[in-house]
Design an enzyme around this catalytic site. Structure first.
Site, PDB file in Angstrom:
ATOM      1  CG  ASP A  12      -2.135  -0.281   0.564  1.00 27.92           C
ATOM      2  OD1 ASP A  12      -2.162  -1.578   0.154  1.00 27.92           O
ATOM      3  OD2 ASP A  12      -3.070  -1.252   1.957  1.00 27.92           O
ATOM      4  CG  MET A  13       1.273   6.032  -1.864  1.00 29.44           C
ATOM      5  SD  MET A  13       2.700   5.432  -1.310  1.00 29.44           S
ATOM      6  CE  MET A  13       3.409   4.160  -3.467  1.00 29.44           C
ATOM      7  CD  GLN A  31      -1.096   8.383  -2.557  1.00 26.32           C
ATOM      8  OE1 GLN A  31      -0.161   8.455  -2.455  1.00 26.32           O
ATOM      9  NE2 GLN A  31      -1.707   8.038  -1.109  1.00 26.32           N
ATOM     10  NE  ARG A  45      -5.340  -1.075  -3.944  1.00 28.90           N
ATOM     11  CZ  ARG A  45      -4.990  -2.210  -2.512  1.00 28.90           C
ATOM     12  NH1 ARG A  45      -4.636  -0.984  -2.123  1.00 28.90           N
ATOM     13  NH2 ARG A  45      -5.143  -3.328  -2.674  1.00 28.90           N
ATOM     14  N   GLY A  73      -6.593   8.634  -3.411  1.00 37.18           N
ATOM     15  CA  GLY A  73      -5.332   9.102  -2.065  1.00 37.18           C
ATOM     16  C   GLY A  73      -6.212   9.776  -1.378  1.00 37.18           C
ATOM     17  CG  HIS A  92     -15.730   3.112  -3.571  1.00 39.46           C
ATOM     18  ND1 HIS A  92     -14.303   3.113  -3.281  1.00 39.46           N
ATOM     19  CD2 HIS A  92     -16.076   1.887  -3.658  1.00 39.46           C
ATOM     20  CE1 HIS A  92     -14.558   2.132  -3.029  1.00 39.46           C
ATOM     21  NE2 HIS A  92     -15.644   1.134  -2.372  1.00 39.46           N
ATOM     22  NE  ARG A 123      -5.448   6.587   5.594  1.00 40.96           N
ATOM     23  CZ  ARG A 123      -5.009   6.431   6.898  1.00 40.96           C
ATOM     24  NH1 ARG A 123      -4.652   7.302   7.857  1.00 40.96           N
ATOM     25  NH2 ARG A 123      -4.880   4.862   7.081  1.00 40.96           N
TER      26      ARG A 123
END
Length: 308
Positions: free
Chosen positions: A132-133, A164, A185, A189, A228, A289
């Site tokens: 993950d970032m 991101q 992915r 962000g 989404h 988040r």
């Protein structure tokens, strides 16, 4: 303004401690988090697999402060990879480098993640580790580690990065990752970043997402589009169809508990969908988040707070 508020709240240690101990907080988090144990994540994974959805499991946590904490997290991921393989589950794992010790000792973090990627590459069928970032302070170090891990021949295709779209540097980062065939992915962000390094307007973030999305879809590498946003999803479907890009050469990715209707609709249409399933006790920053990203999530929380 609302986004900035929730990002700020995600960084509050006092509120985090209070929320993670409260019964109300635990009840609300159940919408977005599978539970606190590995077994909870596996149970949810089986249910999602039965509905035609792939999964990426994440043991929630970041900024580990001790070797013991890092080793415990690594053991959980080893268990996950073993259970996924033994159970024939359609799932991979996602992790944060700070949870694997990047702040404690970069060499420790690399060794822990390297062992997990090696594990993912050695099982049959091979599995995958998504790195993950995190915030911009970790961007370059994260990408450097992903590049190094992927350069090991047996690891190719078994480790990937996150990009991101709100970061101004992302186009260059995508180009470098694609040069080596590294899976990406793409997300928008969820950290607060200054204007000199990150787009601030939603229109700019979305525009960059669409530009990067098209680059990824045409690359011939299997990527994940994490969003989404129905407008972006429609754009992706239209672009893929128009370019003759098969539905099984990329996937949409969504978060557990968010837009379940859209997840099932996409699967019904024949698109691939992977659900990000987090678990663990350190759920507060993650949930804040998620509230920052989507106002509808705030309404869900308020409804739960008003229940008897």
């Amino acid at each position: 303004m609302l986004r900035a508020l929730f990002i700020s709240l995600s960084e509050s240690r006092s509120l985090r401690s209070l929320a993670e101990r409260s019964s109300i907080g635990q009840r609300i988090s159940g919408r977005f988090v599978a539970g606190t144990q590995v077994e909870d994540a596996l149970r949810v994974t089986r249910r999602l697999n039965e509905a035609g959805l792939s999964v990426s499991i994440d043991n929630l946590g970041e900024n580990a402060s001790s070797v013991e904490e890092v080793q415990q997290s690594a053991r959980l991921y080893e268990q996950l990879l073993s259970e996924i393989s033994a159970g024939g589950l359609n799932a991979n794992v996602s992790l944060k480098l700070t949870h694997m010790g990047l702040d404690v000792d970069p060499k420790l973090a690399y060794s822990q993640v390297s062992a997990l990627v090696d594990r993912a590459a050695s099982v049959q069928p091979k599995n995958f580790v998504r790195v993950d970032m995190e915030g911009s302070a970790y961007t370059q170090r994260t990408l450097d580690i992903v590049h190094e891990l992927h350069s090991v021949p047996q690891n190719r295709g078994c480790v990937g990065a996150v990009i991101q779209s709100y970061m101004r540097r992302s186009e260059d980062d995508v180009t470098k990752l694609l040069t080596h065939g590294i899976r990406i992915r793409l997300c928008k962000g969820a950290y607060k970043e200054p204007a000199e390094i990150a787009f601030q307007a939603k229109s700019e973030v979305d525009s960059n997402y669409l530009r990067l999305m098209k680059t990824l879809l045409k690359s011939g590498v299997y990527h994940g589009l994490a969003t989404h946003d129905e407008k972006i999803i429609r754009e992706a479907k239209t672009f893929a169809t128009g370019e003759g890009i098969p539905k099984d050469t990329f996937e949409f990715q969504m978060l557990y508990g968010i837009r379940r209707d859209l997840q099932h609709s996409l699967v019904h249409e024949g698109w691939r969908v992977r659900v990000y399933v987090p678990f663990g006790t350190e759920w507060y920053p993650y949930m804040m988040r998620r509230l920052a990203e989507r106002p509808a999530n705030v309404r869900f929380v308020m409804r739960n707070l008003l229940r008897n």
